[in-house]
Design a protein around this motif. Structure first.
Motif, short mmCIF file in Angstrom:
data_model
loop_
_atom_site.label_atom_id
_atom_site.label_comp_id
_atom_site.label_asym_id
_atom_site.label_seq_id
_atom_site.Cartn_x
_atom_site.Cartn_y
_atom_site.Cartn_z
N SER A 162 -1.43 10.23 -2.04
CA SER A 162 -2.59 9.43 -1.64
C SER A 162 -2.84 8.23 -2.55
N HIS A 163 -2.24 8.21 -3.73
CA HIS A 163 -2.48 7.13 -4.69
C HIS A 163 -1.68 5.89 -4.27
N THR A 213 2.48 4.63 -1.42
CA THR A 213 1.98 5.62 -2.37
C THR A 213 3.03 5.90 -3.44
N ILE A 214 2.62 6.62 -4.45
CA ILE A 214 3.56 7.03 -5.50
C ILE A 214 4.71 7.82 -4.89
N ILE A 247 -0.79 10.45 -13.47
CA ILE A 247 -1.38 10.74 -12.17
C ILE A 247 -0.97 12.17 -11.79
N ASP A 284 2.41 -2.98 -10.30
CA ASP A 284 2.12 -1.73 -10.99
C ASP A 284 3.37 -1.28 -11.73
N SER A 301 -2.12 13.99 -6.35
CA SER A 301 -2.55 12.66 -5.90
C SER A 301 -1.40 11.73 -5.53
N TRP A 302 -0.17 12.16 -5.74
CA TRP A 302 0.97 11.28 -5.49
C TRP A 302 1.05 10.79 -4.05
N VAL A 313 1.09 5.72 -14.01
CA VAL A 313 0.93 4.42 -13.38
C VAL A 313 0.07 3.58 -14.32
N LEU A 341 -0.27 2.15 -4.47
CA LEU A 341 0.17 1.29 -5.56
C LEU A 341 -0.18 -0.16 -5.25
N ASN A 352 0.79 -1.23 0.00
CA ASN A 352 0.00 0.00 0.00
C ASN A 352 0.83 1.28 0.00
#
Length: 67
Positions: A49-50, A17-18, A42, A56, A46-47, A37, A52, A15
């Motif tokens: 909170s996004h 993030t970016i 992206i 990916d 959002s990096w 991604v 992975l 989990n």
């Protein structure tokens, strides 16, 4: 968990993030780069909170000056 950054296999925590993946791969300057991604750009906002997922594929694109 395994992901690919610019076609290189990298292990990151579940989990992540970016932003966490970029930092763990040694990226320290975020100005002038874009991240895709799985072929979807992206937004920078959002990096952080996004999350992975396994396998990916991240592509980091750096803007360069030219003419």
């Amino acid at each position: 968990m395994n992901i690919y950054i610019n076609s290189k296999l990298q292990e990151i925590p579940e989990n992540a993030t970016i932003m966490e993946a970029l930092k763990s791969s040694g990226v320290t300057a975020f100005s002038g780069i874009a991240v895709a991604v799985n072929n979807a750009i992206i937004p920078f906002s959002s990096w952080s909170s996004h999350a992975l997922g396994q396998d990916d594929n991240l592509v980091i694109i750096r803007a360069t000056q030219g003419g």
